[in-house]
Structure formats: structure tokens, C-alpha cells
Write a protein that holds these residues in place. Sequence first.
Motif, short mmCIF file in Angstrom:
data_model
loop_
_atom_site.label_atom_id
_atom_site.label_comp_id
_atom_site.label_asym_id
_atom_site.label_seq_id
_atom_site.Cartn_x
_atom_site.Cartn_y
_atom_site.Cartn_z
N LEU A 94 9.89 15.77 32.14
CA LEU A 94 9.63 15.15 30.85
C LEU A 94 8.59 15.92 30.04
O LEU A 94 8.84 16.25 28.86
N ARG A 96 10.36 19.21 28.81
CA ARG A 96 11.31 19.18 27.70
C ARG A 96 10.71 18.65 26.40
O ARG A 96 11.22 18.96 25.32
N THR A 97 9.64 17.88 26.47
CA THR A 97 9.07 17.32 25.25
C THR A 97 7.91 18.12 24.68
O THR A 97 7.63 18.03 23.49
N ALA A 98 7.24 18.93 25.51
CA ALA A 98 6.04 19.60 25.00
C ALA A 98 5.87 21.05 25.46
O ALA A 98 5.04 21.75 24.89
N SER A 117 8.69 23.37 26.67
CA SER A 117 9.84 24.27 26.79
C SER A 117 9.75 25.46 25.85
O SER A 117 10.39 26.50 26.10
N LEU A 140 4.39 10.01 30.60
CA LEU A 140 5.16 11.25 30.52
C LEU A 140 5.75 11.63 31.86
O LEU A 140 5.84 12.80 32.22
N GLN A 170 9.13 11.56 34.14
CA GLN A 170 10.57 11.34 34.16
C GLN A 170 10.94 10.31 35.22
O GLN A 170 11.67 9.35 34.96
N ALA A 189 10.73 7.45 32.33
CA ALA A 189 11.97 7.73 31.61
C ALA A 189 13.19 7.23 32.38
O ALA A 189 14.11 6.65 31.80
N LEU A 233 16.88 19.79 28.24
CA LEU A 233 16.61 19.44 26.86
C LEU A 233 17.56 18.38 26.32
O LEU A 233 17.24 17.69 25.35
N ALA A 290 14.46 11.34 25.36
CA ALA A 290 13.06 10.96 25.59
C ALA A 290 12.99 9.44 25.72
O ALA A 290 13.73 8.72 25.05
#
Length: 242
Positions: A55, A58-60, A62, A111, A113, A117, A232, A236
Motif C-alpha cells: 500500500l 503504490r500510493t506514495a 512507486s 497504510l 494492505q 486495505a 498500481l 486505495a
Amino acid sequence: MYARPETWPAYERLWASVRDQLQAVQDVPRTLNGSDDLWRDWKDPGLLLSQTCSLPFRTALSDKLTLLGSPQYDLDSPPGYYHSVIVVRSDDRRENLADFSEATFAVNDALSQSGWAAIDEAARLAGFSVARTILTGSHFKSACAVAASEADIASLDALTWKLMNRWDRVVRDLRVLDRTAPTPGLPFVTARPSLARMLVIALQAGFRHLSKDDRFTLGQMDLVQIPVERYLELPAPRALPT
């Protein structure tokens, strides 16, 4: 990401094997960095090798880090993937996730996964949105919160749960209600893309040279190449409700 006193010596041996493959790189650390400040490490432009949760990646991260691959876990998931186990107290009679629509969920990190998530998506598929959570700081503390009736339910990384079943008494007070859908595992990354190919080869060799006992201890068997797009494309989660 799965470091604990019982696994650390095996990680050190894995790193020693990886390090031996990187003799052409001048600034390879001799020992593993046991830093608690993961975000500082992940944002370091000189970062040689690390592992992140998918998580944050892919959110902050990558666009800052190069994906090397994902571990092949000793789990009932596709190679390079993992899942979460959804745990409740052993004496809780509820049998389906939908029965927990009004429950309090223990979450290790907003944050995460595996801890947030995955359960946020599982709850959506079960027809509800998680409304109440407590933030615990780790999967172990989430398990303890459920066992102590501070929360009703938690989603735990399946490999973490497997390790807890070997060494932590708290599992005796818990049972697995369900499991989440598999998603790509915790990625190995580098901030030095020019070394990516060399690092992939070194990691593959490191896993290959692990002893049978160390493979069992770590629950990680090999390095699997998963396209970055598989990370990706995952949605989210919602902001963590409190």
C-alpha cells in the motif's frame, strides 16, 4: 517486514548471501539495518535494498523506488502473492464477516494492505463499510486487542499469522473467521535503478542458498517477478474511520 527475534538470524544469513553477490558494488552495508524509521529509509535516495508494504509502495513510493520483485511465500496463495486472515475471539459465535458490520476492527496501520486495505475491500464485498476502528501499531497488537475484547475483529498478514502460531500464546484465544483475496506480496525495492538487475540476481541467489531451516523460519522461498501494474491497479482503501 517480518523481523522478530526468532527470524532475525535467518534474515542476517540471507543478507550475507545477497551481499556476497554484490561484491562489485562498493557501498554495500555489511549488516542489516534494523531501523524503526521505515519511511526515512524508503525516502533515502541512496537506498540500496528494502522491502515495503504494497500500500505505501503504490500510493506514495512507486515513483521513487524501483520494483525488484516479490517474495514467494510459503502460503496458500499464488506465487508472489499473499493474503490476510480475518481473526476473531475463539468464543465469538458469529460465523460470517457480514455479522461484524457494527463491530470494532483492530487495525495495525492506516497504510497497511493486509491490516486495513484488505479488510476494507472484504467488508465492501460483504455489503457494509467498516465504521469503527482502533489503531494498534502492529499486527501482534491487533491480535492482542481482539483477544482482550478491546476490538472484535482484525485482519492480519497471513505470514505474520503463521509466525505468530509458532511463537505467540495470544493465538490460543483467537480463531480464523475467513481470509481475504490474494494480492501482490510485499515488494523488494531499490532507489538505485541502475543496480536493479544486479539486485534481482543477488536476491534470487540469496533465497536459493538458504538452508531448509531458514526457509521454514522465514516462510519466504524465492523472488517472483510481478509487473508493477499489478500493484498500481489495486484500489486505495478509504480513510481509516475512528
